[in-house]
Enzyme design. Structure first.
Site, PDB file in Angstrom:
ATOM      1  N   LYS A  54      61.275  70.981  52.733  1.00 46.45           N
ATOM      2  CA  LYS A  54      59.889  70.512  52.816  1.00 46.45           C
ATOM      3  C   LYS A  54      59.139  71.250  53.931  1.00 46.45           C
ATOM      4  O   LYS A  54      57.994  71.666  53.753  1.00 46.45           O
ATOM      5  CB  LYS A  54      59.864  68.979  53.028  1.00 46.45           C
ATOM      6  CG  LYS A  54      60.276  68.245  51.765  1.00 46.45           C
ATOM      7  CD  LYS A  54      60.677  66.792  51.965  1.00 46.45           C
ATOM      8  CE  LYS A  54      61.267  66.230  50.679  1.00 46.45           C
ATOM      9  NZ  LYS A  54      61.893  64.909  50.823  1.00 46.45           N
ATOM     10  N   GLN A  98      62.363  60.590  55.607  1.00 41.97           N
ATOM     11  CA  GLN A  98      63.402  60.995  54.652  1.00 41.97           C
ATOM     12  C   GLN A  98      64.347  59.818  54.364  1.00 41.97           C
ATOM     13  O   GLN A  98      64.801  59.148  55.274  1.00 41.97           O
ATOM     14  CB  GLN A  98      64.192  62.199  55.209  1.00 41.97           C
ATOM     15  CG  GLN A  98      65.213  62.769  54.236  1.00 41.97           C
ATOM     16  CD  GLN A  98      64.598  63.322  52.956  1.00 41.97           C
ATOM     17  OE1 GLN A  98      63.584  63.991  52.975  1.00 41.97           O
ATOM     18  NE2 GLN A  98      65.219  63.020  51.817  1.00 41.97           N
ATOM     19  N   ASP A 121      53.891  60.477  50.491  1.00 37.12           N
ATOM     20  CA  ASP A 121      55.118  60.420  49.681  1.00 37.12           C
ATOM     21  C   ASP A 121      55.069  59.219  48.721  1.00 37.12           C
ATOM     22  O   ASP A 121      55.967  59.035  47.905  1.00 37.12           O
ATOM     23  CB  ASP A 121      56.315  60.295  50.648  1.00 37.12           C
ATOM     24  CG  ASP A 121      57.629  60.751  50.041  1.00 37.12           C
ATOM     25  OD1 ASP A 121      57.582  61.532  49.072  1.00 37.12           O
ATOM     26  OD2 ASP A 121      58.693  60.330  50.531  1.00 37.12           O
TER      27      ASP A 121
END
Ligand code: NAP
Length: 284
Positions: A54, A98, A121
């Site tokens: 990412k 994450q 996200d």
């Protein structure tokens, strides 16, 4: 009829190229590039690889990335304090925590601490609620990546029967909501579903979101169905037995190179939207 491959690698690159162009224009006009903050708690090697991918993609399109690595002894309170700081930072446009976090962390509390305007996200309860209500927000990246693939190839789910296998909060469940928003008639299946092969056999669109290699068998698939395989399992195989099923389909995502590459592009795209102070545009 020859099945059409839904090329996620190609579409993902196209999205990244257009993001890079926009960032060039933004910075040429004196604005700062968008910034994505990534938080990794602990030492899980797979998670570290995902975060690095990412970060690399951010740099490739000209975005700024701030990589925050916290020890695996981090408490929920400590993690919440880090998120609060990023929420308050006007230069941070997106926050990615994450998954998975170490077991002592209340992951839902941590996700839900992310400011909705920085939830690029699409992991907060509020984002999911808005998505379910058809209200603009940021969308979970992998499901939205699948939607963008459908759009790119001119596949309109309206009136079609869609079967989503898997109901996780980041993948199957939001994908079922997105397909519903796009006027498909959706059946959401899970581990307690009975007669799964018969249900899948009725589907015009099949979404594999199970996490079990080639779980959805080729002989369950209705000829002409669209196959979207979000699964990624050891041995480079997805959740659909695509090696045999593709020939029966009208369109299919390969593994790798189908749904997988879309996830990061969507993350970058939504970070750009955040920098431009708007949510993801409506699906229709
Ligand atoms: P997950 O949280 O483990 O959820 C799996 C889902 O599959 C659950 O809803 C489970 O049902 C269901 N399931 C398990 N066994 C089943 C069975 N026998 N019949 C029907 N349903 C069954 O997994 P996930 O996070 O959604 O991930 C799924 C897959 O997508 C994995 O391969 C993962 O690597 C991949 N993935 C890829 C990306 C990407 O970037 N491309 C992103 C996320 C995930 P219950 O709810 O009843 O337990």
């Amino acid at each position: 009829m020859t099945a059409i491959l839904l090329d996620g690698k190609k579409l993902s690159q196209k999205i990244k190229d257009s993001i890079a162009e926009e960032i060039k224009t933004l910075t040429a006009s004196g604005k700062k590039p968008p910034k994505l903050a990534t938080i990794l708690v602990g030492n899980d090697p797979a998670s570290a690889t995902y975060v690095n991918m990412k970060v690399k993609s951010c740099h490739a399109v000209g975005m700024i990335s701030e990589k925050i690595e916290l020890p695996d002894t981090t408490t929920t309170q400590e993690l919440l304090a880090v998120i609060d700081k990023l929420n308050a930072d006007p230069d941070t446009h997106g926050i990615l925590l994450q998954h998975p976090s170490p077991p002592q962390i209340d992951e839902r509390a941590a996700f839900d601490r992310i400011d909705l305007k920085k939830d690029v996200d699409g992991v907060t309860t509020l984002s999911f609620g808005k998505l379910s209500m058809g209200v603009e927000t940021y969308l979970p990246c992998t499901p939205y990546g699948m939607v963008l693939l459908l759009k790119e190839y001119g596949i309109d789910p309206a009136g079609k029967r869609a079967v989503v296998v898997g109901r996780s909060p980041i993948l199957g469940k939001p994908m079922a909501m997105l397909l519903t928003e796009m006027n498909a008639t959706v059946t959401l299946c899970h581990s307690k579903t009975k007669n799964l092969p018969e249900i899948v056999a009725q589907a015009d669109i099949v979404v594999g979101a199970v996490g079990k290699p080639e779980f959805i068998k080729a002989d369950w698939i209705k000829p002409g169905a669209v196959l979207l395989d979000a699964g990624y399992n050891p041995g480079n195989v997805g959740d659909i037995e695509i090696s045999k099923a593709w020939e029966k389909s009208s369109h299919y995502t390969p593994v790798p190179g189908g749904v997988g590459p879309m996830t990061i592009s969507v993350l970058l795209l939504q970070t750009l939207y955040s920098a431009k102070d708007h949510f993801t545009p409506p699906l229709k």
